[in-house]
Design an enzyme around this catalytic site. Structure first.
Site, PDB file in Angstrom:
ATOM      1  N   ASP A   1       0.818  -1.212   0.000  1.00 15.02           N
ATOM      2  CA  ASP A   1       0.000   0.000   0.000  1.00 15.02           C
ATOM      3  C   ASP A   1       0.855   1.268   0.000  1.00 15.02           C
ATOM      4  O   ASP A   1       2.048   1.224   0.282  1.00 15.02           O
ATOM      5  CB  ASP A   1      -0.881   0.028   1.249  1.00 15.02           C
ATOM      6  CG  ASP A   1      -2.145  -0.792   1.053  1.00 15.02           C
ATOM      7  OD1 ASP A   1      -2.461  -1.109  -0.098  1.00 15.02           O
ATOM      8  OD2 ASP A   1      -2.803  -1.099   2.055  1.00 15.02           O
TER       9      ASP A   1
ATOM     10  N   LYS B   1      -0.904   2.425  -6.802  1.00 13.94           N
ATOM     11  CA  LYS B   1      -0.731   3.186  -8.050  1.00 13.94           C
ATOM     12  C   LYS B   1      -0.792   2.339  -9.305  1.00 13.94           C
ATOM     13  O   LYS B   1      -0.322   2.745 -10.348  1.00 13.94           O
ATOM     14  CB  LYS B   1       0.678   3.821  -8.033  1.00 13.94           C
ATOM     15  CG  LYS B   1       0.755   5.126  -7.314  1.00 13.94           C
ATOM     16  CD  LYS B   1       2.082   5.779  -7.618  1.00 13.94           C
ATOM     17  CE  LYS B   1       2.414   6.818  -6.575  1.00 13.94           C
ATOM     18  NZ  LYS B   1       3.836   6.783  -6.246  1.00 13.94           N
TER      19      LYS B   1
ATOM     20  N   MET C   1      -7.043   9.201  10.224  1.00 12.46           N
ATOM     21  CA  MET C   1      -7.661   9.807   9.032  1.00 12.46           C
ATOM     22  C   MET C   1      -8.553  11.000   9.414  1.00 12.46           C
ATOM     23  O   MET C   1      -9.630  11.183   8.840  1.00 12.46           O
ATOM     24  CB  MET C   1      -8.520   8.758   8.280  1.00 12.46           C
ATOM     25  CG  MET C   1      -7.725   7.570   7.811  1.00 12.46           C
ATOM     26  SD  MET C   1      -8.748   6.248   7.145  1.00 12.46           S
ATOM     27  CE  MET C   1      -9.220   5.349   8.614  1.00 12.46           C
TER      28      MET C   1
HETATM   29  N1  SAH Z   1      -3.497   0.346   9.393  1.00 16.43           N
HETATM   30  C1  SAH Z   1      -2.906   1.630   9.653  1.00 16.43           C
HETATM   31  C2  SAH Z   1      -3.909   2.765   9.518  1.00 16.43           C
HETATM   32  C3  SAH Z   1      -4.402   2.966   8.097  1.00 16.43           C
HETATM   33  S1  SAH Z   1      -5.557   4.274   7.964  1.00 16.43           S
HETATM   34  C4  SAH Z   1      -2.271   1.620  11.046  1.00 16.43           C
HETATM   35  O1  SAH Z   1      -2.480   0.690  11.807  1.00 16.43           O
HETATM   36  O2  SAH Z   1      -1.523   2.543  11.355  1.00 16.43           O
HETATM   37  C5  SAH Z   1      -4.523   5.582   7.402  1.00 16.43           C
HETATM   38  C6  SAH Z   1      -4.315   6.594   8.505  1.00 16.43           C
HETATM   39  O3  SAH Z   1      -3.375   6.084   9.447  1.00 16.43           O
HETATM   40  C7  SAH Z   1      -3.745   7.909   8.068  1.00 16.43           C
HETATM   41  O4  SAH Z   1      -4.735   8.763   7.544  1.00 16.43           O
HETATM   42  C8  SAH Z   1      -3.197   8.443   9.361  1.00 16.43           C
HETATM   43  O5  SAH Z   1      -4.234   8.925  10.197  1.00 16.43           O
HETATM   44  C9  SAH Z   1      -2.668   7.172   9.996  1.00 16.43           C
HETATM   45  N2  SAH Z   1      -1.232   6.952   9.749  1.00 16.43           N
HETATM   46  C10 SAH Z   1      -0.654   5.921   9.112  1.00 16.43           C
HETATM   47  N3  SAH Z   1       0.690   6.011   9.165  1.00 16.43           N
HETATM   48  C11 SAH Z   1       0.958   7.136   9.866  1.00 16.43           C
HETATM   49  C12 SAH Z   1       2.154   7.781  10.294  1.00 16.43           C
HETATM   50  N4  SAH Z   1       3.370   7.280   9.997  1.00 16.43           N
HETATM   51  N5  SAH Z   1       2.048   8.898  11.034  1.00 16.43           N
HETATM   52  C13 SAH Z   1       0.838   9.408  11.367  1.00 16.43           C
HETATM   53  N6  SAH Z   1      -0.324   8.857  10.977  1.00 16.43           N
HETATM   54  C14 SAH Z   1      -0.260   7.744  10.248  1.00 16.43           C
END
Ligand code: SAH
Length: 260
Positions: free
Chosen positions: A47, A69, A184
């Site tokens: 992803d 992509k 998000m």
């Molecule tokens: N499965 C992922 C979340 C996916 S949803 C997890 O467990 O982290 C996508 C959201 O995750 C983004 O919009 C943001 O809110 C958050 N996110 C993912 N990686 C991030 C990072 N390195 N720093 C801050 N927020 C992050």
């Protein structure tokens, strides 16, 4: 629940799909189990949020497919991704579906696994460090603390278009725990802040945003329910970020200097 396929259908499927959490970005937060699978994978479907250092761990001989992509489009549709995984599992032994953070935390891992199991494919989940825990930690914000918070809620801020059912009940969230962690949520934060305030949270409640947490480009924005929306606009602060709401955010000023 989808049907799991007949025995004959299942026998035809050779490979196994591993739903692997890549963690939030810092390659040091990848699990040993996940790394081992990347090193011997035949195919990796990944992803957009997976960091380049993690992608560098993939077996050089593996087929690497960017589900963010592919085919010149913005991203593969969920059904296309699942179909791709089912096809690959019929010809390859180790198929890794690599997702940012943890696959089962706002990562659609549950939905993908349901569909794969429904198609008779063997699947195993390898949890990852979720950004909702790691990004605040790297910003010096513990989610619980004996003086400030005994409970945490993880919630999505992106609930439009019927994606999550039931829709988020912000009033219940406001009263449900002392710390609220929002995934998000940047785009929708003005609405969320308003809903939490209407539900009774004080405008003085501290709020932190952590963007690209655990990566070299990590950025933080600290405010309160009263100030954070203006600060986001002024700083032109963008996603992806985790928002933390609650008194634990005050620890940021004491603990944030400790990161190398
Ligand atoms: N499965 C992922 C979340 C996916 S949803 C997890 O467990 O982290 C996508 C959201 O995750 C983004 O919009 C943001 O809110 C958050 N996110 C993912 N990686 C991030 C990072 N390195 N720093 C801050 N927020 C992050």
């Amino acid at each position: 629940m989808n049907h799991v396929g007949t025995k004959e259908e299942r026998k035809r499927v050779l490979g196994k799909v591993y739903l692997v959490g890549a963690g939030p970005g810092d390659p040091g937060l990848m699990t040993l189990k996940g790394k081992g699978l990347l090193e011997c994978a035949d195919v990796v479907v990944y992803d957009a949020l997976v960091s380049p250092q993690i992608l560098a761990m993939i077996n050089p001989a593996a087929d690497k497919i960017d589900a963010g992509k592919r085919m010149g489009r913005h991203s593969l549709l969920q059904e296309e991704t699942t179909q791709l995984l089912i096809e690959k599992a019929q010809t390859e032994a180790i198929v890794v579906r690599l997702k940012g953070g943890d696959p089962f935390v706002f990562g659609r891992g549950g939905e993908e696994m349901e569909d794969l199991v429904g198609a008779g494919v063997s699947v195993e989940v390898v949890p990852g460090v979720t950004s909702g825990i790691a990004a605040p930690a790297y910003a010096g914000i513990p989610l619980t603390h004996r003086s400030y918070s005994s409970s945490v809620t993880f919630v999505t801020g992106h609930e439009s278009a019927g994606k999550y059912r039931p829709a988020v009940n912000w009033s219940a969230i406001a009263h449900g725990s002392e710390t609220i962690v929002i995934y998000m949520g940047v785009h929708n934060l003005p609405y969320i802040v308003e809903q939490l305030h209407l539900a009774g949270l004080s405008l003085e409640t501290p709020v932190a945003l952590v963007r690209w947490g655990t990566r070299p480009e990590q950025e933080e924005l600290i405010g309160t329910l009263a100030t954070i929306v203006d600060k986001i606009e002024k700083a032109k602060f963008l996603a992806p970020a985790i928002a933390v709401i609650g008194n634990v955010v005050n620890l940021h000023s004491i603990l944030s200097g400790c990161r190398p």
